[in-house]
Design a protein around this motif. Structure first.
Motif, mmCIF file in Angstrom:
data_model
loop_
_atom_site.group_PDB
_atom_site.id
_atom_site.type_symbol
_atom_site.label_atom_id
_atom_site.label_comp_id
_atom_site.label_asym_id
_atom_site.label_seq_id
_atom_site.Cartn_x
_atom_site.Cartn_y
_atom_site.Cartn_z
ATOM 1 N N ASP A 157 45.950 26.629 49.613
ATOM 2 C CA ASP A 157 45.494 27.620 50.583
ATOM 3 C C ASP A 157 46.624 28.367 51.277
ATOM 4 O O ASP A 157 46.388 29.049 52.276
ATOM 5 C CB ASP A 157 44.607 26.948 51.626
ATOM 6 C CG ASP A 157 45.302 25.783 52.339
ATOM 7 O OD1 ASP A 157 46.145 25.107 51.714
ATOM 8 O OD2 ASP A 157 44.997 25.544 53.515
ATOM 9 N N ARG A 158 47.831 28.294 50.762
ATOM 10 C CA ARG A 158 48.966 28.970 51.410
ATOM 11 C C ARG A 158 48.752 30.472 51.515
ATOM 12 O O ARG A 158 49.108 31.099 52.520
ATOM 13 C CB ARG A 158 50.234 28.685 50.607
ATOM 14 C CG ARG A 158 51.454 29.502 51.001
ATOM 15 C CD ARG A 158 52.654 29.120 50.171
ATOM 16 N NE ARG A 158 52.491 29.420 48.768
ATOM 17 C CZ ARG A 158 53.127 30.388 48.112
ATOM 18 N NH1 ARG A 158 53.980 31.160 48.768
ATOM 19 N NH2 ARG A 158 52.933 30.587 46.831
ATOM 20 N N LEU A 159 48.172 31.082 50.489
ATOM 21 C CA LEU A 159 48.056 32.538 50.457
ATOM 22 C C LEU A 159 46.803 33.049 51.139
ATOM 23 O O LEU A 159 46.674 34.246 51.371
ATOM 24 C CB LEU A 159 48.083 33.031 49.002
ATOM 25 C CG LEU A 159 49.347 32.675 48.210
ATOM 26 C CD1 LEU A 159 49.202 33.122 46.765
ATOM 27 C CD2 LEU A 159 50.575 33.295 48.845
ATOM 28 N N GLY A 160 45.861 32.158 51.444
ATOM 29 C CA GLY A 160 44.638 32.584 52.125
ATOM 30 C C GLY A 160 43.822 33.529 51.272
ATOM 31 O O GLY A 160 43.943 34.748 51.394
ATOM 32 N N PRO A 161 42.978 33.017 50.343
ATOM 33 C CA PRO A 161 42.174 33.885 49.485
ATOM 34 C C PRO A 161 41.350 34.886 50.288
ATOM 35 O O PRO A 161 40.932 34.601 51.419
ATOM 36 C CB PRO A 161 41.254 32.889 48.755
ATOM 37 C CG PRO A 161 42.011 31.609 48.775
ATOM 38 C CD PRO A 161 42.749 31.601 50.089
ATOM 39 N N PRO A 162 41.116 36.078 49.746
ATOM 40 C CA PRO A 162 40.358 37.112 50.469
ATOM 41 C C PRO A 162 38.943 36.655 50.780
ATOM 42 O O PRO A 162 38.336 35.904 50.017
ATOM 43 C CB PRO A 162 40.365 38.304 49.503
ATOM 44 C CG PRO A 162 40.629 37.702 48.158
ATOM 45 C CD PRO A 162 41.504 36.529 48.399
ATOM 46 N N ALA A 163 38.421 37.127 51.904
ATOM 47 C CA ALA A 163 37.078 36.721 52.335
ATOM 48 C C ALA A 163 36.009 37.242 51.381
ATOM 49 O O ALA A 163 35.003 36.590 51.140
ATOM 50 C CB ALA A 163 36.818 37.209 53.752
ATOM 51 N N THR A 164 36.224 38.436 50.831
ATOM 52 C CA THR A 164 35.245 39.010 49.909
ATOM 53 C C THR A 164 35.945 39.352 48.602
ATOM 54 O O THR A 164 37.003 39.972 48.589
ATOM 55 C CB THR A 164 34.612 40.286 50.498
ATOM 56 O OG1 THR A 164 35.648 41.233 50.806
ATOM 57 C CG2 THR A 164 33.844 39.957 51.772
ATOM 58 N N LEU A 165 35.350 38.917 47.508
ATOM 59 C CA LEU A 165 35.943 39.147 46.202
ATOM 60 C C LEU A 165 34.817 39.233 45.191
ATOM 61 O O LEU A 165 34.114 38.255 44.935
ATOM 62 C CB LEU A 165 36.884 37.992 45.843
ATOM 63 C CG LEU A 165 37.741 38.141 44.591
ATOM 64 C CD1 LEU A 165 38.730 39.288 44.752
ATOM 65 C CD2 LEU A 165 38.488 36.839 44.306
ATOM 66 N N SER A 166 34.589 40.433 44.621
ATOM 67 C CA SER A 166 33.530 40.621 43.633
ATOM 68 C C SER A 166 34.083 40.293 42.249
ATOM 69 O O SER A 166 34.737 41.123 41.618
ATOM 70 C CB SER A 166 33.014 42.066 43.677
ATOM 71 O OG SER A 166 32.057 42.259 42.658
ATOM 72 N N LEU A 167 33.848 39.074 41.808
ATOM 73 C CA LEU A 167 34.418 38.628 40.546
ATOM 74 C C LEU A 167 33.848 39.408 39.363
ATOM 75 O O LEU A 167 34.582 39.757 38.432
ATOM 76 C CB LEU A 167 34.149 37.138 40.361
ATOM 77 C CG LEU A 167 34.733 36.208 41.429
ATOM 78 C CD1 LEU A 167 34.350 34.768 41.131
ATOM 79 C CD2 LEU A 167 36.251 36.358 41.494
ATOM 80 N N GLU A 168 32.546 39.683 39.390
ATOM 81 C CA GLU A 168 31.936 40.401 38.271
ATOM 82 C C GLU A 168 32.453 41.822 38.177
ATOM 83 O O GLU A 168 32.778 42.321 37.089
ATOM 84 C CB GLU A 168 30.410 40.402 38.405
ATOM 85 C CG GLU A 168 29.711 40.992 37.191
ATOM 86 C CD GLU A 168 28.194 40.812 37.245
ATOM 87 O OE1 GLU A 168 27.521 41.380 36.369
ATOM 88 O OE2 GLU A 168 27.704 40.101 38.135
ATOM 89 N N ALA A 169 32.574 42.498 39.324
ATOM 90 C CA ALA A 169 33.079 43.865 39.311
ATOM 91 C C ALA A 169 34.529 43.889 38.817
ATOM 92 O O ALA A 169 34.907 44.756 38.019
ATOM 93 C CB ALA A 169 32.984 44.469 40.701
ATOM 94 N N ARG A 170 35.329 42.960 39.291
ATOM 95 C CA ARG A 170 36.729 42.923 38.859
ATOM 96 C C ARG A 170 36.843 42.619 37.370
ATOM 97 O O ARG A 170 37.680 43.186 36.666
ATOM 98 C CB ARG A 170 37.502 41.873 39.658
ATOM 99 C CG ARG A 170 39.013 41.860 39.372
ATOM 100 C CD ARG A 170 39.727 40.808 40.192
ATOM 101 N NE ARG A 170 39.373 39.443 39.781
ATOM 102 C CZ ARG A 170 39.838 38.339 40.359
ATOM 103 N NH1 ARG A 170 40.636 38.437 41.407
ATOM 104 N NH2 ARG A 170 39.471 37.153 39.933
ATOM 105 N N ALA A 171 35.977 41.721 36.886
ATOM 106 C CA ALA A 171 36.037 41.329 35.479
ATOM 107 C C ALA A 171 35.831 42.510 34.541
ATOM 108 O O ALA A 171 36.339 42.507 33.411
ATOM 109 C CB ALA A 171 34.996 40.247 35.196
#
Length: 360
Positions: A157-171
């Motif tokens: 968790d060092r980088l702090g993943p983004p609160a919102t991430l649309s995996l399908e759209a990015r894919a």
């Protein structure tokens, strides 16, 4: 608690092992413990062995500490120095083992020598902090004995993943974006990654994040491989990046590809999973403790560029598969410990060791 920590160079050195050590030191200091860094200069392996002749080093490690931590990377400097330290009253010696030098791929005669030095060093430790079960097993196999220990998995968790991430759209975005994170050295396998990508059809880019100063000759070799394959322009060299820029690269990428010849754990695989990045790793070392082949990434034999190319091609061609592996990566990441949990467990272990009679 007063703690001595033996390392090479600076605690700010950029690597997974030094990150692990920094996180532990930060937690100890937050809890009110005093940590004294016993820094030894970076030199060749042979010159590190000469550190054992120093009468000053055992005195520095016996400076009124409740416990002495030693990063196992320092083993050539300590294999005999610890023996002199142990001749009289001394604090418990706890080795932090990220991975054994003798586990890396190199000529057999070299590892024959390294195994003997590491075995001598490891047998001087009273207790161990391991970053993986793989590392624990390899140490116990080498030494032929078990000592008090804790397996403390790194946090992701060092980088702090983004609160919102649309995996399908990015894919479904193009081009297909691969990300390599690590110092550009032979063990990390960027030459294999370039060789694999030379076989991949379609629109892709590879972003390389990490120091190019550690092994300049090797970096030139990787660049030449890419140029000879006609893919040099698809490689984006970013160098070392601050955490916020690395996080942005992870948020934009599709997969994390670090086909290392060996990893004692592979913190970057876990950090990437927090951003939904399936990991392309190898079957060597402890990557299998993080990456499930075909689940949240793929594992290929080290050096198998044909298998690596096939896995990359499958994810580039099948974006639904990519989205499924991305979702599995995020789900797996959620069950991993945080740095706060890991360092708290390590501190409690050190408190226990510090209270034991001398020598464990």
């Amino acid at each position: 608690m007063r703690v001595g920590l033996v390392i090479y160079g600076s605690l700010a050195t950029v690597s997974g092992g030094y990150l692990y050590d920094r996180q532990l030191v930060a937690h100890l200091e937050q809890q009110g413990d005093e940590v004294a860094i016993i820094a030894l200069p970076w030199r060749s392996y042979g010159r590190h062995l000469l550190d054992n002749l120093s009468a000053d080093l055992p005195r520095r490690m016996n400076g009124g500490f409740d416990v002495v931590l030693q990063d196992e990377l320092n083993h050539p400097s300590l294999a005999w120095a610890n023996g002199r330290l142990r001749r009289g009253p001394h604090p418990p010696i706890v080795a932090i083992v990220h991975h054994l030098r003798a586990s890396e791929q190199r000529p057999a005669w070299q590892n024959w020598f390294y195994r003997r030095v590491e075995r001598r060093y490891l047998r001087t430790a009273d207790a161990f902090i391991f970053n993986s079960q793989t590392t624990r097993r390899e140490v116990e196999a080498l030494t032929g004995r078990a000592r008090p220990h804790i397996v403390a998995y790194p946090g992701g968790d060092r980088l702090g993943p983004p609160a919102t991430l649309s995996l399908e759209a990015r894919a479904n975005q193009s081009p297909f974006r691969l990300l390599f994170v690590g110092n550009v050295i032979p063990r990390k396998g960027s030459h294999d990654l370039v060789a694999a990508l030379a076989r991949v059809k379609g629109d892709w880019t590879l972003t390389i994040v990490g120091s190019v100063a550690v092994d300049a000759t090797y970096v030139r070799h990787v660049r030449e491989l890419a140029a000879q394959a006609g893919i040099g322009e698809r490689l984006i060299w970013r160098g070392g990046l601050p955490d916020n820029e690395l996080a942005a690269e992870m948020a934009a990428a599709h997969v994390l590809a670090v086909p290392s010849a060996y990893e004692g754990f592979g913190i970057v695989y876990l950090e990437g999973m927090g951003f939904g990045l399936p990991a392309l790793a190898t079957t060597a070392g402890a990557a299998a403790e993080i990456v499930t082949d075909g689940g949240n990434g793929y594992l290929v034999p080290p050096g198998d560029v044909v298998a690596l190319a096939a896995r990359i091609q499958s994810l580039l061609d099948d974006r639904a598969l990519l989205a499924r592996l991305s979702a599995a990566a995020v789900a797996g990441y959620a069950h991993r410990p945080t740095w706060a949990e890991t360092t708290a467990a390590m501190r409690q272990f050190l408190v226990t060791i510090a209270r034991q009679p001398e020598g464990g």
